[in-house]
Design a protein around this motif. Structure first.
Motif, short mmCIF file in Angstrom:
data_model
loop_
_atom_site.label_atom_id
_atom_site.label_comp_id
_atom_site.label_asym_id
_atom_site.label_seq_id
_atom_site.Cartn_x
_atom_site.Cartn_y
_atom_site.Cartn_z
N TYR A 140 0.75 -1.08 -0.10
CA TYR A 140 0.08 0.18 0.00
C TYR A 140 0.79 1.33 0.19
N VAL A 141 2.27 1.16 0.07
CA VAL A 141 3.01 2.16 -0.10
C VAL A 141 3.72 2.18 -1.07
N HIS A 142 4.47 1.19 -1.62
CA HIS A 142 5.19 1.04 -2.90
C HIS A 142 4.31 0.73 -3.92
N GLY A 143 3.28 -0.28 -3.63
CA GLY A 143 2.30 -0.73 -4.67
C GLY A 143 1.49 0.29 -5.15
N SER A 144 1.18 1.38 -4.52
CA SER A 144 0.46 2.34 -4.93
C SER A 144 0.92 3.40 -6.01
N LYS A 145 2.28 3.19 -6.19
CA LYS A 145 2.93 4.03 -7.30
C LYS A 145 2.75 3.42 -8.77
N LEU A 146 2.08 2.37 -8.96
CA LEU A 146 2.07 1.89 -10.30
C LEU A 146 1.37 2.90 -11.30
N ASN A 147 0.17 3.07 -11.01
CA ASN A 147 -0.61 4.00 -11.80
C ASN A 147 0.02 5.42 -12.07
N ASP A 148 0.50 5.83 -10.87
CA ASP A 148 1.10 7.26 -11.20
C ASP A 148 2.41 7.26 -12.00
N MET A 149 3.23 5.95 -11.83
CA MET A 149 4.46 5.97 -12.66
C MET A 149 4.00 5.72 -14.12
N ILE A 150 3.12 4.68 -14.46
CA ILE A 150 2.58 4.74 -15.95
C ILE A 150 1.95 6.07 -16.47
N ASP A 151 1.26 6.66 -15.65
CA ASP A 151 0.81 7.91 -16.22
C ASP A 151 1.52 8.95 -16.31
N ALA A 152 2.67 9.13 -15.59
CA ALA A 152 3.89 9.93 -15.81
C ALA A 152 4.74 9.98 -17.00
N ILE A 153 4.73 8.57 -17.72
CA ILE A 153 5.55 8.26 -18.79
C ILE A 153 5.07 9.29 -19.91
N PRO A 154 5.92 10.19 -20.48
CA PRO A 154 5.29 10.84 -21.86
C PRO A 154 5.11 9.84 -22.97
N LYS A 155 4.08 9.93 -23.63
CA LYS A 155 3.62 9.22 -24.58
C LYS A 155 3.45 9.91 -25.92
N SER A 156 3.61 9.18 -27.10
CA SER A 156 3.25 9.99 -28.34
C SER A 156 1.74 9.65 -28.61
N LYS A 157 1.20 10.90 -29.11
CA LYS A 157 -0.30 10.69 -29.50
C LYS A 157 -0.43 9.78 -30.69
N LYS A 158 0.50 9.69 -31.37
CA LYS A 158 0.04 8.96 -32.74
C LYS A 158 0.02 7.46 -32.32
N ASN A 159 1.18 6.72 -31.74
CA ASN A 159 1.61 5.46 -31.79
C ASN A 159 1.27 4.97 -30.28
N LYS A 160 1.31 5.81 -29.26
CA LYS A 160 1.01 5.68 -27.86
C LYS A 160 2.64 4.97 -27.36
N ARG A 161 3.61 5.48 -28.15
CA ARG A 161 5.04 4.77 -27.55
C ARG A 161 5.56 5.85 -26.59
N CYS A 162 6.12 5.53 -25.64
CA CYS A 162 6.62 6.49 -24.60
C CYS A 162 8.27 7.02 -25.54
N GLN A 163 8.81 8.13 -24.69
CA GLN A 163 9.86 8.87 -25.29
C GLN A 163 11.10 7.75 -25.42
N LEU A 164 11.28 6.94 -24.56
CA LEU A 164 12.46 6.04 -24.22
C LEU A 164 12.41 5.07 -25.51
N HIS A 165 11.17 4.53 -26.07
CA HIS A 165 11.26 3.54 -27.04
C HIS A 165 10.72 4.26 -28.58
N SER A 166 10.70 5.44 -28.45
CA SER A 166 10.44 6.06 -29.81
C SER A 166 11.68 6.29 -30.82
N LEU A 167 11.50 6.11 -32.00
CA LEU A 167 12.74 6.32 -32.77
C LEU A 167 13.44 7.52 -32.65
N ASP A 168 13.01 8.69 -32.31
CA ASP A 168 13.72 9.82 -32.15
C ASP A 168 14.59 9.93 -30.60
#
Length: 457
Positions: A140-168
């Motif tokens: 309930y302390v560490h496990g509660s960070k899952l959704n926040d961590m996923i939501d905080a990852i910047p994603k491309s609007k076109k293909n939903k890829r995050c910045q770390l896995h985009s070609l750029d």
């Protein structure tokens, strides 16, 4: 953030990985050891909610050791199913699946206090399983960070890829603080390995640089001669205009065909500064008429190669750190759900059943109110119908009794003077003094229509 603490020199199969350590593949010649510090998952130093912790300890105490052991096991299918539902980036999903498969094969304690078994099952260590406070902090302390961590990852609007896995992300960008960030996260062993430059790799960078800036043949030969001096294939004393100070801090190993670069931070910063104009963009024709200018061009290419290597390490480190966090938090979330389901099963009623009972109770109350309303309307209609019902037909006996009562009524209501059955109010009894008295009732019976009554003489 994770740190780079060692280099896998004999292959990752032989390296003795400790807890929360995973291999970080950089290229075909370099694999480092990535470690997450203990303070990332400190299970003892958190301020917990007293009431919630007390309730969790009670629920934890309800389970027998066998039930607790079963509850603290989830399969890879459950983890990967949650992964496909929660993580939109296809690169992240593949990375998590790859890391999970690596841990199943190796059995390394990379996710401690979580453990990965050889059959692909995820569990927790025995010390954490039996300690209710640690388990509560994990869930309930560490496990509660899952959704926040996923939501905080910047994603491309076109293909939903995050910045770390985009070609750029794989393209080198203008120099900034990223190389310094990754440099500070390296141990001395990792720094020494990074600045150990393979001669053939440097030559590839140099040839690309020469083609890009369209060096003429003479200038190109000058630059290649300066490169051969650096790797020890040419004697620098025979070259006119050679400047030894330019190659200060560089040392070559001709037999092993690599170059040692000074590992001091200031020297690395100066070398990378030479390469900065290359990443600012633009192509222009360049020349190297003298050997010292050619040496500077070689140093520029060395800075480009070193920066590209640091950039690749930085990108790999961030991506693998994100992958590790996703797998860890997904595992914690799956274990928490398994624990809660087991507790509900022991209690004999699930949250869903409780919710269904609440809905059923509300439905019963609603139906009862509607039934009362229907009964009231029915009673009102019944009372209205009773008032409109005609008198029922009389039986023969009842008819005889009624006729007798009617006869008695007629006898009692006949005129006392003449015995007429007319209404007593229509008869007038007249008293006369003559002896020959007679009834004065009119023969026609229409007393009310006579204006006056005649007396006998």
């Amino acid at each position: 953030m994770a740190r780079l603490v060692a280099v896998c020199r004999d292959g990752e199969e032989e390296f003795p990985f400790e807890r929360r350590q995973i291999p970080l593949y950089i290229d075909d010649t370099l694999t480092m050891v990535m470690e997450f510090p203990d303070n990332v998952l400190n299970l003892d130093g958190h301020q917990n909610n007293g009431a919630q912790l007390k309730q969790f300890i009670q629920r934890h105490g309800m389970l027998k050791q066998q039930d607790l052991s079963i509850a603290m096991v989830v399969t890879s299918r459950e983890v990967l199913s949650a992964l496909s539902q929660l993580v939109p980036c296809v690169g992240c999903r593949r990375s998590v699946e790859r890391l999970f498969s690596q841990l199943v094969e190796s059995g390394n304690p990379a996710l401690e206090p979580l453990t990965v078994g050889p059959k692909g099952v995820l569990s927790v260590t025995r010390s954490c399983m039996t300690d209710a406070k640690k388990l509560y902090t994990l869930f309930y302390v560490h496990g509660s960070k899952l959704n926040d961590m996923i939501d905080a990852i910047p994603k491309s609007k076109k293909n939903k890829r995050c910045q770390l896995h985009s070609l750029d992300t794989h393209k080198p960008k203008p120099l900034g603080g990223c190389w310094m960030d990754v440099w500070e996260l390296m141990s001395q062993e990792c720094r020494d390995e990074v600045v150990l430059i393979d001669s053939s790799c440097l030559l590839e960078t140099l040839e690309t640089y020469l083609r890009k800036h369209r060096f003429c043949t003479d200038c190109k030969n000058k630059v290649l001669r300066a490169y051969n001096i650096l790797i020890g294939e040419l004697d620098c004393s025979k070259e006119k205009g050679y400047c030894a100070a330019l190659y200060e801090g560089l040392r070559c190993c001709p037999h092993e065909r690599h170059i040692h670069v000074c590992c001091e931070t200031d020297f690395i910063a100066h070398l990378l500064g030479r390469a900065e104009p290359e990443f600012a963009g633009g192509r222009r024709e360049r020349h190297a008429k003298t050997i010292d200018i050619a040496q500077e061009e070689v140093l520029t290419c060395l800075g480009i190669h070193l920066y590209e290597r640091l950039h690749r390490i930085w990108q790999k480190l961030r991506a693998e750190e994100q992958t590790w966090q996703m797998l860890f938090y997904l595992g914690v979330d799956a274990l928490r759900k398994s624990f809660e389901m087991t507790v509900e099963k022991v209690q004999g009623i699930s949250r869903l059943e409780q919710l269904c009972e609440e809905f059923s109770e509300e439905e019963r109350v609603r139906e009862l109110k509607q039934e009362k309303k229907r009964q009231k309307r029915k009673n009102r209609r019944k009372n209205k119908c009773v008032c409109d019902i005609p008198t029922p037909l009389q039986t023969a006996d009842e008819k005889e009794v009624s006729q007798e009562k009617e006869t008695d009524f007629i006898e009692n209501s006949s005129c006392k003077a003449c015995g007429s059955t007319e209404d007593g109010n229509t008869c007038v009894e007249v008293i006369v003094t003559n002896e020959n008295t007679s009834c004065t009732c009119p023969s026609s019976g229409n007393l009310l229509g006579s204006p006056k009554i005649k007396k006998g003489k």
